[in-house]
Design a protein around this motif. Structure first.
Motif, PDB file in Angstrom:
ATOM      1  N   LYS A 166       0.841  -1.199   0.000  1.00 19.63           N
ATOM      2  CA  LYS A 166       0.000   0.000   0.000  1.00 19.63           C
ATOM      3  C   LYS A 166       0.875   1.247   0.000  1.00 19.63           C
ATOM      4  CE  LYS A 166      -3.950   0.129   1.944  1.00 19.63           C
ATOM      5  NZ  LYS A 166      -5.182   0.129   2.762  1.00 19.63           N
ATOM      6  N   ILE A 167       0.386   2.281  -0.679  1.00 18.27           N
ATOM      7  CA  ILE A 167       1.050   3.585  -0.711  1.00 18.27           C
ATOM      8  C   ILE A 167       0.125   4.597  -0.044  1.00 18.27           C
ATOM      9  CG2 ILE A 167       1.866   5.464  -2.189  1.00 18.27           C
ATOM     10  CD1 ILE A 167       2.634   3.323  -4.256  1.00 18.27           C
ATOM     11  N   PHE A 168       0.617   5.251   0.997  1.00 18.24           N
ATOM     12  CA  PHE A 168      -0.135   6.304   1.685  1.00 18.24           C
ATOM     13  C   PHE A 168       0.489   7.654   1.338  1.00 18.24           C
ATOM     14  CE2 PHE A 168      -0.759   2.498   4.243  1.00 18.24           C
ATOM     15  CZ  PHE A 168      -2.122   2.526   4.499  1.00 18.24           C
ATOM     16  N   PHE A 169      -0.345   8.695   1.228  1.00 16.31           N
ATOM     17  CA  PHE A 169       0.177  10.024   0.898  1.00 16.31           C
ATOM     18  C   PHE A 169      -0.845  11.095   1.241  1.00 16.31           C
ATOM     19  CE2 PHE A 169      -2.052   8.520  -2.864  1.00 16.31           C
ATOM     20  CZ  PHE A 169      -2.761   9.625  -3.308  1.00 16.31           C
ATOM     21  N   ASP A 170      -0.380  12.339   1.252  1.00 17.16           N
ATOM     22  CA  ASP A 170      -1.241  13.512   1.372  1.00 17.16           C
ATOM     23  C   ASP A 170      -1.237  14.247   0.046  1.00 17.16           C
ATOM     24  OD1 ASP A 170      -1.697  12.986   4.053  1.00 17.16           O
ATOM     25  OD2 ASP A 170      -0.085  14.293   4.743  1.00 17.16           O
ATOM     26  N   GLN A 171      -2.395  14.703  -0.393  1.00 15.20           N
ATOM     27  CA  GLN A 171      -2.448  15.539  -1.579  1.00 15.20           C
ATOM     28  C   GLN A 171      -1.907  16.919  -1.248  1.00 15.20           C
ATOM     29  OE1 GLN A 171      -6.169  15.730  -3.608  1.00 15.20           O
ATOM     30  NE2 GLN A 171      -6.437  13.511  -3.686  1.00 15.20           N
ATOM     31  N   CYS A 188      -3.094   4.364  -2.176  1.00 21.26           N
ATOM     32  CA  CYS A 188      -3.007   3.688  -3.472  1.00 21.26           C
ATOM     33  C   CYS A 188      -2.339   2.330  -3.248  1.00 21.26           C
ATOM     34  CB  CYS A 188      -2.164   4.512  -4.449  1.00 21.26           C
ATOM     35  SG  CYS A 188      -3.031   5.858  -5.302  1.00 21.26           S
ATOM     36  N   SER A 189      -1.991   1.668  -4.336  1.00 11.45           N
ATOM     37  CA  SER A 189      -1.274   0.406  -4.287  1.00 11.45           C
ATOM     38  C   SER A 189      -0.003   0.533  -5.124  1.00 11.45           C
ATOM     39  CB  SER A 189      -2.139  -0.738  -4.819  1.00 11.45           C
ATOM     40  OG  SER A 189      -3.316  -0.886  -4.050  1.00 11.45           O
ATOM     41  N   GLY A 190       0.963  -0.342  -4.889  1.00 14.28           N
ATOM     42  CA  GLY A 190       2.212  -0.291  -5.634  1.00 14.28           C
ATOM     43  C   GLY A 190       2.894  -1.651  -5.661  1.00 14.28           C
ATOM     44  N   PHE A 220       3.604  17.584  -6.704  1.00 16.45           N
ATOM     45  CA  PHE A 220       3.679  16.214  -6.204  1.00 16.45           C
ATOM     46  C   PHE A 220       2.940  16.049  -4.886  1.00 16.45           C
ATOM     47  CE2 PHE A 220       7.624  18.496  -5.062  1.00 16.45           C
ATOM     48  CZ  PHE A 220       7.518  18.484  -3.685  1.00 16.45           C
ATOM     49  N   ASN A 221       2.550  14.816  -4.599  1.00 17.64           N
ATOM     50  CA  ASN A 221       1.951  14.491  -3.314  1.00 17.64           C
ATOM     51  C   ASN A 221       3.029  14.497  -2.241  1.00 17.64           C
ATOM     52  OD1 ASN A 221      -0.546  14.073  -4.579  1.00 17.64           O
ATOM     53  ND2 ASN A 221      -0.066  11.934  -5.004  1.00 17.64           N
ATOM     54  N   SER A 222       2.627  14.633  -0.998  1.00 15.82           N
ATOM     55  CA  SER A 222       3.598  14.703   0.098  1.00 15.82           C
ATOM     56  C   SER A 222       3.414  13.526   1.051  1.00 15.82           C
ATOM     57  CB  SER A 222       3.439  16.028   0.861  1.00 15.82           C
ATOM     58  OG  SER A 222       2.145  16.124   1.438  1.00 15.82           O
ATOM     59  N   ASN A 223       4.416  13.340   1.901  1.00 10.00           N
ATOM     60  CA  ASN A 223       4.381  12.277   2.921  1.00 10.00           C
ATOM     61  C   ASN A 223       4.063  10.913   2.309  1.00 10.00           C
ATOM     62  OD1 ASN A 223       4.881  14.072   5.147  1.00 10.00           O
ATOM     63  ND2 ASN A 223       2.750  14.741   5.014  1.00 10.00           N
ATOM     64  N   ILE A 224       4.716  10.613   1.176  1.00  7.56           N
ATOM     65  CA  ILE A 224       4.472   9.350   0.487  1.00  7.56           C
ATOM     66  C   ILE A 224       5.255   8.228   1.175  1.00  7.56           C
ATOM     67  CG2 ILE A 224       4.589   8.115  -1.698  1.00  7.56           C
ATOM     68  CD1 ILE A 224       4.595  10.804  -3.136  1.00  7.56           C
ATOM     69  N   VAL A 225       4.557   7.167   1.536  1.00  4.23           N
ATOM     70  CA  VAL A 225       5.203   6.023   2.169  1.00  4.23           C
ATOM     71  C   VAL A 225       4.658   4.738   1.554  1.00  4.23           C
ATOM     72  CG1 VAL A 225       3.503   5.830   4.042  1.00  4.23           C
ATOM     73  CG2 VAL A 225       5.835   4.996   4.410  1.00  4.23           C
ATOM     74  N   PHE A 226       5.519   3.743   1.413  1.00  2.00           N
ATOM     75  CA  PHE A 226       5.140   2.435   0.866  1.00  2.00           C
ATOM     76  C   PHE A 226       5.276   1.391   1.965  1.00  2.00           C
ATOM     77  CE2 PHE A 226       6.548  -1.585  -1.273  1.00  2.00           C
ATOM     78  CZ  PHE A 226       5.363  -1.872  -1.937  1.00  2.00           C
ATOM     79  N   TRP A 254       8.481   2.386   4.256  1.00  2.00           N
ATOM     80  CA  TRP A 254       9.523   2.830   3.330  1.00  2.00           C
ATOM     81  C   TRP A 254       9.113   4.182   2.753  1.00  2.00           C
ATOM     82  CZ3 TRP A 254      13.965  -0.194   2.152  1.00  2.00           C
ATOM     83  CH2 TRP A 254      14.022  -1.399   2.874  1.00  2.00           C
ATOM     84  N   ASP A 255       9.857   5.216   3.136  1.00  2.87           N
ATOM     85  CA  ASP A 255       9.542   6.581   2.727  1.00  2.87           C
ATOM     86  C   ASP A 255      10.024   6.855   1.306  1.00  2.87           C
ATOM     87  OD1 ASP A 255       8.673   6.886   5.333  1.00  2.87           O
ATOM     88  OD2 ASP A 255      10.523   7.850   6.017  1.00  2.87           O
TER      89      ASP A 255
END
Length: 414
Positions: A166-171, A188-190, A220-226, A254-255
């Protein structure tokens, strides 16, 4: 952002760390500072002067590493605060993606129309190797695929499933909202993909462009983590709330530290679903929140090679993702046996997307589409657009030489 889905055909081959030998883009070309070149128009990139894009998309296939580097000015991402993504934030994240309300009506509208076509008005099947039409009357779209019901992967997930996550992020702007407010956090997913520049030690994750960048006029989106192998044990299934993160994030967080998405998506993407979806892909470079000295691929035990310019008639696709919009809750890894993909086009001048039946919903956006190459699984696309109603299906971009050049850039950039 709405929802998109993923489907990939179940392959008997074990997902391993083998690396597909990629043909790197090394041809001299006119890049961001000199866009003269091919005279064949393949779809002008809207807002190109602001982003330094060439006059037509054919020139993107000629970009060298230096050309990509000149263009990718916001390659680096701000650091994610340690501990930012706790379970409460993850559970409040909204599914991200692009969604169309139901199967659209057959259409013979011009290529640039934002209305998708689902049927070829004439039985002409002559195509270029990438699936683009070569005869009059072919819109670049085939009849819509039939619904395929998504199946949840049983717990605990097999070792080879750890490449999915899973991918988490802030717009953009989401950081200013009150904590936990709807519209702040998204998911999202990855898929972990093999890095040809760092064999056996990849830190690259493939996803949808809209999971990394909001498109035209945005950033770009921010605080993206996988989080690979999210909820493999079933620790958060059925509303359970474990206190130990290792129970739902067995390989840690994983940032994202760098990212690239297609120039077409940056120039045209966002808003209503349109031709930019045909280039809706992105690659993240990640690092562990708690660095143990090992790469992502070494940590989870594998990565999937990427298959560019794959012959459509050789593909049997299965996709994996974490659908989060009803009737799903985002906690379970699902897959769809999509089989042979059909074509879906919003602009026949661009490579038609792949389309497969799948009932997954928003949150599966960015999930990997796998097919078998030389007896082993390889990534051939990602979920971009999902269609609700009947039939239920998803579409993903065809990964051509533009995608290969972008991938080569982030791999070499390191």
């Amino acid at each position: 952002m709405s929802s998109t889905r993923i489907t990939m055909r179940a392959t008997r081959a074990t997902l391993g760390a083998s690396v597909l030998a990629l043909t790197l883009l090394a041809t001299s070309a006119c890049g961001p500072d000199n866009s003269s070149g091919d005279t064949t128009a393949t779809g002008a990139a809207t807002n190109a002067p602001d982003l330094g894009l060439p006059a037509n998309l054919a020139d993107l296939k000629k970009w060298s590493f230096d050309d990509w580097e000149k263009w990718a000015k916001d390659y680096a991402l701000p650091a994610v605060a340690k501990g930012y993504w706790n379970l409460d934030r993850m559970l409040s994240a909204q599914p991200a993606g692009q969604v169309k309300p139901s199967a659209p009506q057959p259409s013979t509208a011009p290529a640039q129309s934002a209305q998708p076509t689902t049927a070829v008005p004439k039985p002409s099947t002559a195509q270029t190797p990438g699936g683009a039409p070569t005869q009059p009357g072919d819109t670049g779209s085939d009849p819509a695929p039939q619904t395929v019901t998504a199946q949840a992967v049983p717990h605990p997930y097999a070792k080879n499933m750890a490449v999915f996550g899973k991918i988490f992020f802030d717009q953009p702007g989401g950081e200013s909202l009150a904590p936990g407010k709807l519209g702040q956090h998204y998911v999202c997913s990855g898929t972990v993909v093999a890095d040809p520049a760092h064999p056996g030690k990849s830190n690259l994750v493939w996803t949808a462009g809209h999971c990394a960048h909001q498109g035209k006029g945005s950033t770009f989106n921010s605080n993206i983590v996988f989080i690979p192998d999210f909820n493999s044990s079933g620790a958060v299934t059925g509303g359970k709330r474990p206190t130990d993160p290792s129970q739902y994030a067995p390989y840690g967080e994983w940032d994202a530290v760098n990212y690239v998405t297609s120039p077409v998506w940056k120039a045209e993407g966002g808003g209503p679903v349109g031709p930019a979806a045909q280039y809706d892909f992105a690659i993240l470079r990640v690092k562990p929140e708690n660095d143990g000295g090992k790469s992502l691929e070494e940590t989870i035990g594998g990565a999937v090679p990427v298959w560019f310019n794959a012959p459509r008639d050789q593909l049997a696709v299965t996709n994996y993702g974490y659908p989060a919009a009803p009737p799903f809750d985002g906690m379970e890894l699902n897959h769809c046996e999509g089989g042979k993909p059909s074509r879906y086009s919003l602009d026949p001048a661009r490579p038609p997307m792949l389309a497969i039946g799948c009932s997954m919903t928003g949150g599966s956006s960015g999930g990997g589409w796998l097919a078998t190459k030389d007896g082993k699984p390889a990534l051939v696309s990602n979920v971009s657009v999902g269609f609700e109603g009947e039939p239920k299906y998803q579409t993903g971009p065809y990964l051509d030489s533009v995608a290969a050049g972008l991938f080569d850039f982030i791999a070499k950039k390191g």
